[in-house]
Design a protein around this motif. Sequence first.
Motif, PDB file in Angstrom:
ATOM      1  N   SER A 182       0.884  -1.155   0.000  1.00 59.22           N
ATOM      2  CA  SER A 182       0.000   0.000   0.000  1.00 59.22           C
ATOM      3  C   SER A 182       0.923   1.206   0.000  1.00 59.22           C
ATOM      4  N   GLU A 183       0.435   2.364  -0.356  1.00 63.21           N
ATOM      5  CA  GLU A 183       1.319   3.523  -0.439  1.00 63.21           C
ATOM      6  C   GLU A 183       2.062   3.737   0.880  1.00 63.21           C
ATOM      7  N   GLY A 184       3.398   3.651   0.816  1.00 60.80           N
ATOM      8  CA  GLY A 184       4.232   3.848   1.993  1.00 60.80           C
ATOM      9  C   GLY A 184       4.383   2.627   2.886  1.00 60.80           C
ATOM     10  N   ILE A 185       3.706   1.520   2.567  1.00 57.33           N
ATOM     11  CA  ILE A 185       3.797   0.290   3.363  1.00 57.33           C
ATOM     12  C   ILE A 185       4.597  -0.729   2.555  1.00 57.33           C
ATOM     13  N   ILE A 186       5.829  -0.987   3.011  1.00 59.00           N
ATOM     14  CA  ILE A 186       6.750  -1.858   2.278  1.00 59.00           C
ATOM     15  C   ILE A 186       6.972  -3.125   3.093  1.00 59.00           C
ATOM     16  N   ALA A 187       6.893  -4.274   2.415  1.00 57.46           N
ATOM     17  CA  ALA A 187       7.034  -5.560   3.098  1.00 57.46           C
ATOM     18  C   ALA A 187       7.981  -6.468   2.322  1.00 57.46           C
ATOM     19  N   ILE A 188       8.516  -7.453   3.012  1.00 57.55           N
ATOM     20  CA  ILE A 188       9.304  -8.494   2.358  1.00 57.55           C
ATOM     21  C   ILE A 188       8.332  -9.308   1.513  1.00 57.55           C
ATOM     22  N   ALA A 189       8.658  -9.511   0.245  1.00 55.59           N
ATOM     23  CA  ALA A 189       7.753 -10.236  -0.646  1.00 55.59           C
ATOM     24  C   ALA A 189       7.556 -11.682  -0.191  1.00 55.59           C
ATOM     25  N   ALA A 232      15.700 -19.554   8.625  1.00 55.82           N
ATOM     26  CA  ALA A 232      14.732 -18.486   8.333  1.00 55.82           C
ATOM     27  C   ALA A 232      14.473 -17.547   9.514  1.00 55.82           C
ATOM     28  N   PRO A 233      14.214 -18.038  10.729  1.00 50.30           N
ATOM     29  CA  PRO A 233      13.967 -17.095  11.835  1.00 50.30           C
ATOM     30  C   PRO A 233      15.170 -16.195  12.138  1.00 50.30           C
ATOM     31  N   HIS A 234      16.377 -16.732  11.981  1.00 50.39           N
ATOM     32  CA  HIS A 234      17.579 -15.931  12.233  1.00 50.39           C
ATOM     33  C   HIS A 234      17.726 -14.826  11.185  1.00 50.39           C
ATOM     34  N   VAL A 275      17.072  -9.108   9.407  1.00 46.93           N
ATOM     35  CA  VAL A 275      16.443  -8.127   8.519  1.00 46.93           C
ATOM     36  C   VAL A 275      15.549  -7.175   9.313  1.00 46.93           C
ATOM     37  N   HIS A 276      14.853  -7.702  10.306  1.00 43.04           N
ATOM     38  CA  HIS A 276      13.966  -6.872  11.130  1.00 43.04           C
ATOM     39  C   HIS A 276      14.734  -5.737  11.815  1.00 43.04           C
TER      40      HIS A 276
END
Length: 150
Positions: A67-74, A99-101, A106-107
């Motif tokens: 959404s505009e301004g909402i960026i997520a990992i694909a 994956a969790p590490h 990234v978080h």
Amino acid sequence: MIPAWTVNAWPSALWQPGRDAPLHFVHLGTHVSTRLNKDWPSMGQTVWGGRAGDSAAGISWDWIEVSEGIIAIADPMMMITNLRLLGREGEVLTAHEVAPHLNGLVHRLPWQAEVSRALEQTQHTLPRPAVPFAGITSKSLSAGAGGWLT
């Protein structure tokens, strides 16, 4: 920018979470894909790098502006990295164990701010679409075309 998919081809870097020093990564580049349709979301890849012991380490992933301004990992399960994470006994961890590490790493990165900056720069550098006949007026037609409108 370093192509995101090449990170996997870097020499492997071993890292044992909880035992080795924490990883510190810096932004190496963000790519914004060309939008073929204005109704489609913006998307691209981002690349980050640092050190794992004496080795260069990198991680990259695809992102999407949901959404505009909402960026997520694909896809949080599809990180590209040359890191090989080790378990408590020194065994190489599986993709599901890693994956969790990677997602935790990234978080902690300011990656969304870097992607936002790249999106803003891309929007400011895109050429404006040509508007057919935008500069043509009745005055310019009558003057330049031998007065055929008069």
